[in-house]
Design a protein around this motif. Structure first.
Motif, mmCIF file in Angstrom:
data_model
loop_
_atom_site.group_PDB
_atom_site.id
_atom_site.type_symbol
_atom_site.label_atom_id
_atom_site.label_comp_id
_atom_site.label_asym_id
_atom_site.label_seq_id
_atom_site.Cartn_x
_atom_site.Cartn_y
_atom_site.Cartn_z
ATOM 1 N N PRO A 36 5.302 -1.889 -3.714
ATOM 2 C CA PRO A 36 6.012 -0.611 -3.690
ATOM 3 C C PRO A 36 7.428 -0.677 -3.138
ATOM 4 O O PRO A 36 8.256 0.161 -3.466
ATOM 5 C CB PRO A 36 5.127 0.289 -2.827
ATOM 6 C CG PRO A 36 4.300 -0.640 -2.020
ATOM 7 C CD PRO A 36 4.130 -1.875 -2.854
ATOM 8 N N GLN A 37 7.747 -1.661 -2.315
ATOM 9 C CA GLN A 37 9.087 -1.784 -1.731
ATOM 10 C C GLN A 37 9.933 -2.851 -2.424
ATOM 11 O O GLN A 37 11.054 -3.114 -2.004
ATOM 12 C CB GLN A 37 8.978 -2.110 -0.234
ATOM 13 C CG GLN A 37 8.140 -1.138 0.564
ATOM 14 C CD GLN A 37 8.645 0.293 0.478
ATOM 15 O OE1 GLN A 37 9.835 0.544 0.478
ATOM 16 N NE2 GLN A 37 7.723 1.245 0.373
ATOM 17 N N THR A 71 4.282 -2.689 -8.907
ATOM 18 C CA THR A 71 3.935 -1.287 -8.800
ATOM 19 C C THR A 71 4.602 -0.580 -9.967
ATOM 20 O O THR A 71 5.818 -0.688 -10.153
ATOM 21 C CB THR A 71 4.411 -0.683 -7.460
ATOM 22 O OG1 THR A 71 3.725 -1.356 -6.399
ATOM 23 C CG2 THR A 71 4.113 0.795 -7.395
ATOM 24 N N ARG A 99 8.414 -1.983 -10.165
ATOM 25 C CA ARG A 99 8.927 -2.748 -9.032
ATOM 26 C C ARG A 99 8.114 -4.037 -8.960
ATOM 27 O O ARG A 99 6.894 -4.008 -9.051
ATOM 28 C CB ARG A 99 8.786 -1.956 -7.734
ATOM 29 C CG ARG A 99 9.613 -0.696 -7.758
ATOM 30 C CD ARG A 99 9.571 0.036 -6.426
ATOM 31 N NE ARG A 99 10.418 1.207 -6.462
ATOM 32 C CZ ARG A 99 11.734 1.183 -6.318
ATOM 33 N NH1 ARG A 99 12.334 0.047 -6.125
ATOM 34 N NH2 ARG A 99 12.433 2.295 -6.382
ATOM 35 N N GLN A 101 7.379 -7.920 -7.166
ATOM 36 C CA GLN A 101 7.534 -8.881 -6.080
ATOM 37 C C GLN A 101 8.213 -10.120 -6.641
ATOM 38 O O GLN A 101 7.858 -10.599 -7.712
ATOM 39 C CB GLN A 101 6.161 -9.252 -5.506
ATOM 40 C CG GLN A 101 6.208 -10.086 -4.267
ATOM 41 C CD GLN A 101 6.794 -9.300 -3.105
ATOM 42 O OE1 GLN A 101 6.544 -8.112 -2.964
ATOM 43 N NE2 GLN A 101 7.578 -9.960 -2.282
#
Length: 149
Positions: A36-37, A71, A99, A101
């Motif tokens: 999510p980030q 995400t 998003r 990783q």
């Protein structure tokens, strides 16, 4: 009732009727534990028709996010809702964001000794028994042959 008042009432009723078409919604899907980030790698409008009844979202996740940890956010933004309202729901776009990783799949080179060491572990036979039970006998025989070396 005067014509001016009727026009005001008609405008207010039209606004109230169109307001639900401009509503926002969001769906979030986590893949491989999610990210999510993480940095945004995909941000596009997806085309839907007849209030979202026709159309589908298609994102090649392996191409967009090779690490497999992503995400996915599918949402109707205010702008999407405004376009939906202006087209009376005939065209209903949705914004899709992915998003991801960082990192990709590892290019791992193993020599014969590394493979033999992994296969000789008792846990390896358990893993094969769960995921590929039809190969359990063959793996057990290979483990015995490795021990006889």
């Amino acid at each position: 009732m005067s014509a001016t008042n009727r026009n005001k009432i008609l405008r207010a009723m039209t606004l109230v009727a169109l307001l639900p078409l401009a509503a926002c919604y969001e769906h979030t899907i986590s893949v491989g534990g999610g990210a999510p980030q993480a940095p945004l790698v995909f941000d596009h409008w997806q085309n839907f028709w007849l209030g979202g009844l026709i159309g589908h979202t298609k994102v090649d996740l392996e191409e967009v996010c090779p690490s497999g940890r992503a995400t996915i956010e599918a949402r109707q933004t205010f702008l999407n809702g405004l376009v939906t309202a202006l087209t009376s729901g005939i065209y209903s776009p949705t914004t899709v964001k992915v998003r991801c990783q960082r990192g990709g799949r590892a290019d791992l080179e193993l020599d014969e000794a590394d493979v033999a060491a992994m296969v000789a572990q008792p846990e390896f036979l358990l893993w094969v028994g769960v995921d590929m039970p039809e190969l359990s006998d063959e793996v057990a025989a290979a483990q015995v042959a490795l021990l006889d070396r």
